[in-house]
Design a protein around this motif. Structure first.
Motif, mmCIF file in Angstrom:
data_model
loop_
_atom_site.group_PDB
_atom_site.id
_atom_site.type_symbol
_atom_site.label_atom_id
_atom_site.label_comp_id
_atom_site.label_asym_id
_atom_site.label_seq_id
_atom_site.Cartn_x
_atom_site.Cartn_y
_atom_site.Cartn_z
ATOM 1 N N THR A 111 1.482 -1.925 7.413
ATOM 2 C CA THR A 111 -0.149 -1.943 7.570
ATOM 3 C C THR A 111 -0.480 -1.851 6.162
ATOM 4 N N HIS A 112 0.118 -1.071 5.268
ATOM 5 C CA HIS A 112 -0.354 -0.921 3.977
ATOM 6 C C HIS A 112 -0.065 -2.423 3.202
ATOM 7 N N LEU A 113 1.151 -3.002 3.420
ATOM 8 C CA LEU A 113 1.189 -4.466 2.974
ATOM 9 C C LEU A 113 0.249 -5.434 3.340
ATOM 10 N N LEU A 114 -0.289 -5.412 4.419
ATOM 11 C CA LEU A 114 -1.312 -6.347 4.839
ATOM 12 C C LEU A 114 -2.756 -5.878 4.293
ATOM 13 N N HIS A 115 -2.838 -4.500 4.105
ATOM 14 C CA HIS A 115 -4.192 -4.066 3.237
ATOM 15 C C HIS A 115 -3.847 -4.634 1.914
ATOM 16 N N GLY A 116 -2.775 -4.921 1.441
ATOM 17 C CA GLY A 116 -2.546 -5.108 -0.013
ATOM 18 C C GLY A 116 -2.908 -6.664 0.056
ATOM 19 N N GLY A 117 -2.913 -7.579 1.048
ATOM 20 C CA GLY A 117 -3.094 -8.869 0.925
ATOM 21 C C GLY A 117 -1.745 -9.628 1.206
ATOM 22 N N ALA A 118 -0.613 -9.036 1.723
ATOM 23 C CA ALA A 118 0.568 -9.678 2.113
ATOM 24 C C ALA A 118 0.260 -10.678 3.365
ATOM 25 N N SER A 119 1.093 -11.560 3.463
ATOM 26 C CA SER A 119 0.736 -12.619 4.780
ATOM 27 C C SER A 119 1.512 -12.014 5.845
ATOM 28 N N LEU A 120 1.096 -12.403 7.087
ATOM 29 C CA LEU A 120 1.470 -11.717 8.129
ATOM 30 C C LEU A 120 2.978 -12.390 8.267
ATOM 31 N N ARG A 121 3.225 -13.600 8.026
ATOM 32 C CA ARG A 121 4.550 -13.992 8.120
ATOM 33 C C ARG A 121 5.428 -13.350 7.106
ATOM 34 N N HIS A 122 5.055 -12.962 5.967
ATOM 35 C CA HIS A 122 5.799 -12.231 5.040
ATOM 36 C C HIS A 122 6.423 -11.082 5.593
ATOM 37 N N VAL A 123 5.463 -10.342 6.365
ATOM 38 C CA VAL A 123 5.734 -9.256 6.819
ATOM 39 C C VAL A 123 6.574 -9.041 7.884
#
Length: 301
Positions: free
Chosen positions: A254-266
């Motif tokens: 969740t915090h990665l996505l908040h920070g702008g990471a792509s869904l594929r990356h996560v």
């Protein structure tokens, strides 16, 4: 050869150790899955998880509706099956999730719980203040969980030769023996370096002990051992309803996505076989985006 009970027991153990669910909740999951198996047996279907298709799930839901079960009960039964088949998919036991496109009788889904950054910092500060070999070990484990999003089962299975501090990478063996290489940031490197070279030797002098995280006897720390450690911190910090092993994985994503990471990356970092498993975290970020919009937009009151 493994049988159906092996998969079910692995799933129930996952709920207990990784997700920290209560005995009553796990019993409910077990009951729901057994009800589905009983339905298949009545239809003379030889239960094999990778042979179960979408229409078997649909027929089961239709049957329990005819039996008079309420919307809420049918929704719970389906939710249990969705969780179970998602587990099987991640473990490479099945190739397709037969519940993926089936909608709940009630359009309500429980989102993963996530710790706030403040609560994580509160926990880390408390653990770091424990200036013992156990404290430094615990801090390294928690730092690594939150920095990588790995499962607790993957964490306790780490070996010394899985850690490459120079390149800041970790080799992780996931479900179904799938290997993935995870990056770690500079803070994690420093914490791990400190634990490996200064405090891990205090747990054992044996050079042939290859496990990274050890218990007080100098042996491999078990998942149950980690869960006991975490529960101890949860009680001390009054975080009993927030702190369980899998919450670090949810918070990482969740915090990665908040920070702008792509869904594929996560998805790649988490080791999800299907991106649909990762998409649940996009719902958690919707509230964050809405809050940021209202905070930042000049016309928002």
């Amino acid at each position: 050869m493994r049988n159906l009970n092996n998969e079910l027991e692995d799933f129930l153990e996952h709920l207990r150790v990784e997700r920290g669910l209560s005995h009553n909740t796990i019993t409910a999951y077990k009951h729901d899955i057994h009800c589905f198996v009983l339905f298949l047996n009545k239809k003379s279907f030889k239960v094999n998880w990778d042979k179960i298709k979408h229409d078997y799930i649909s027929k089961y839901l239709f049957q329990i509706m005819k039996d008079g079960l309420s919307d809420s009960t049918r929704a719970r039964r389906l939710a249990s099956l969705k969780t179970f088949f998602s587990f099987l998919l991640e473990a490479n036991i099945i190739n397709i999730d037969p519940t993926e496109d089936i909608k709940s009788p009630r359009n309500i889904s429980k989102l993963p719980e996530v710790m706030s950054e403040d609560d994580i910092n509160k926990l880390f500060d408390f653990v770091f203040s424990n200036k013992t070999k156990e404290g430094y070990r615990d801090f390294a484990m928690l730092e690594l969980l939150y920095a990588t999003g790995m499962r607790v089962s993957e964490l306790v299975d780490l070996k010394l030769n899985d850690i490459d501090l120079n390149s800041q990478r970790i080799r992780c063996m996931g479900k179904g023996s799938k290997e993935r290489i995870l990056p770690i940031h500079e803070n994690s490197k420093i914490v791990l370096d400190n634990y490996i070279h200064k405090y891990r030797p205090e747990f054992t002098k044996l050079r042939n002990e290859k496990n990274l995280f050890l218990n007080r006897l100098g042996k491999k720390l078990s998942r149950q051992g980690f869960w006991f450690i975490l529960k101890t911190y949860a009680v001390k910090l009054n975080l009993k309803n927030k702190l369980y092993p899998h919450v670090f994985r949810h918070s990482f994503a969740t915090h990665l996505l908040h920070g702008g990471a792509s869904l594929r990356h996560v998805q790649v970092l988490l080791g999800h076989a299907s991106i649909t498993t990762t998409q649940i975290y996009t719902h958690l970020t919707d509230d964050h985006l809405r809050d940021e919009f209202h905070r930042a937009h000049p016309r928002s009151s």
